[in-house]
Design an enzyme around this catalytic site. Structure first.
Site, PDB file in Angstrom:
ATOM      1  N   GLY A  10      66.743  12.618 -39.665  1.00  0.00           N
ATOM      2  CA  GLY A  10      67.861  13.308 -40.302  1.00  0.00           C
ATOM      3  C   GLY A  10      69.227  12.679 -40.085  1.00  0.00           C
ATOM      4  O   GLY A  10      70.250  13.349 -40.242  1.00  0.00           O
ATOM      5  N   SER A  11      69.262  11.388 -39.751  1.00  0.00           N
ATOM      6  CA  SER A  11      70.590  10.785 -39.563  1.00  0.00           C
ATOM      7  C   SER A  11      71.360  10.765 -40.893  1.00  0.00           C
ATOM      8  O   SER A  11      72.580  10.958 -40.907  1.00  0.00           O
ATOM      9  CB  SER A  11      70.482   9.377 -38.967  1.00  0.00           C
ATOM     10  OG  SER A  11      69.946   8.476 -39.893  1.00  0.00           O
ATOM     11  N   HIS A  48      67.075   3.837 -49.851  1.00  0.00           N
ATOM     12  CA  HIS A  48      65.992   2.992 -49.346  1.00  0.00           C
ATOM     13  C   HIS A  48      66.571   1.861 -48.502  1.00  0.00           C
ATOM     14  O   HIS A  48      67.527   1.199 -48.929  1.00  0.00           O
ATOM     15  CB  HIS A  48      65.158   2.432 -50.504  1.00  0.00           C
ATOM     16  CG  HIS A  48      63.998   1.630 -50.005  1.00  0.00           C
ATOM     17  ND1 HIS A  48      62.865   2.229 -49.488  1.00  0.00           N
ATOM     18  CD2 HIS A  48      63.825   0.300 -49.873  1.00  0.00           C
ATOM     19  CE1 HIS A  48      62.032   1.288 -49.082  1.00  0.00           C
ATOM     20  NE2 HIS A  48      62.589   0.108 -49.298  1.00  0.00           N
TER      21      HIS A  48
HETATM   22  C1  GRF Z   1      66.145   5.963 -43.803  1.00  0.00           C
HETATM   23  O1  GRF Z   1      66.148   4.642 -43.326  1.00  0.00           O
HETATM   24  C2  GRF Z   1      65.898   5.996 -45.278  1.00  0.00           C
HETATM   25  O2  GRF Z   1      66.398   4.883 -45.951  1.00  0.00           O
HETATM   26  C3  GRF Z   1      64.414   6.004 -45.366  1.00  0.00           C
HETATM   27  O3  GRF Z   1      64.001   6.825 -44.297  1.00  0.00           O
HETATM   28  C4  GRF Z   1      64.967   6.754 -43.250  1.00  0.00           C
HETATM   29  C5  GRF Z   1      65.337   8.161 -42.901  1.00  0.00           C
HETATM   30  O4  GRF Z   1      66.142   8.238 -41.763  1.00  0.00           O
HETATM   31  N1  GRF Z   1      63.965   6.443 -46.666  1.00  0.00           N
HETATM   32  P1  GRF Z   1      66.836   9.592 -41.343  1.00  0.00           P
HETATM   33  O5  GRF Z   1      65.753  10.655 -41.253  1.00  0.00           O
HETATM   34  O6  GRF Z   1      67.871   9.923 -42.361  1.00  0.00           O
HETATM   35  O7  GRF Z   1      67.434   9.310 -39.990  1.00  0.00           O
END
Ligand code: GRF
Length: 207
Positions: free
Chosen positions: A15-16, A112
């Site tokens: 969830g960053s 992505h």
């Molecule tokens: C991110 O790197 C996004 O690009 C990919 O999954 C990851 C999710 O990270 N689709 P977070 O959960 O938002 O930290």
């Protein structure tokens, strides 16, 4: 004044990106209302965080459905009930069915962690690193019914210097994601993204 759009964020992981979006909403960098956080994973840190800060959350478990389309149909019913105008996939690790995408045409935005079409899939950062790419980056795109395939909105590249570690590269890529994602969301809500023929997304200048 025009009513703000309502959006949902879909999450499966840490969830960053959700954190960055919440922050941008607080600062007024995103004007739309974050009306719902949805997850396919009940234990995802992201959905716990969303609940903790008092956002509306919804979790549906895929195993309670006979097939992906019935799962997506139930999500869509909930989105319509919540009057959701557009959807942001922030680390949602489940492919949306063609049915879902048709319900929200050019209204779903994904982040992505590579320069698409290179390194599609769940491990974009690691795959680019392991491949020895000297340049990689981040792509923000509209979602269609193929994985990591829809029309590109924004891309930002980053060099992979000699001696780079996967951990360090991952951190840098995430920092780019957090900055570029909110920019694309703001462009979308301002009506500045026009999907033209041949997949091209025209960005209309800000007024
Ligand atoms: C991110 O790197 C996004 O690009 C990919 O999954 C990851 C999710 O990270 N689709 P977070 O959960 O938002 O930290």
């Amino acid at each position: 004044m025009k009513k703000p759009l309502r959006f949902a964020v879909f999450v499966s992981g840490k969830g960053s990106n959700l954190h960055a979006i919440v922050d941008a909403v607080k600062k007024g960098e995103i004007a739309s209302e974050l009306a719902l956080v949805f997850s396919n994973k009940p234990k995802a840190e992201a959905i716990k965080y969303a609940a903790e800060i008092g956002l509306e959350t919804l979790h549906l478990h895929p195993r309670d459905y006979t097939n992906p389309q019935s799962y997506d149909r139930d999500i869509v019913i909930n989105l319509k009930r919540a009057k959701i105008d557009f959807i942001v996939l922030a680390g949602y690790m489940k492919l949306l069915t063609p049915y879902f995408v048709k319900e929200f045409p050019n209204k779903i935005i994904n982040v992505h962690p590579s320069l698409l079409p290179a390194f599609k899939g769940k491990q974009g950062i690691k795959d680019a690193f392991t491949y020895g790419a000297k340049i990689t980056g981040v792509t923000i795109h509209f979602v269609n019914d193929k994985m990591d395939n829809g029309p590109i909105i924004l891309q930002e590249s980053i060099k992979v210097p000699e001696g780079e570690t996967l951990e360090n590269l991952t951190e840098k890529i995430h920092a780019i994601e957090h900055r570029v994602f909110k920019k694309a969301i703001a462009m979308y809500e301002q009506g500045r993204l026009k999907v033209q023929a041949a997949r091209r997304v025209k960005i209309v200048p800000a007024k």
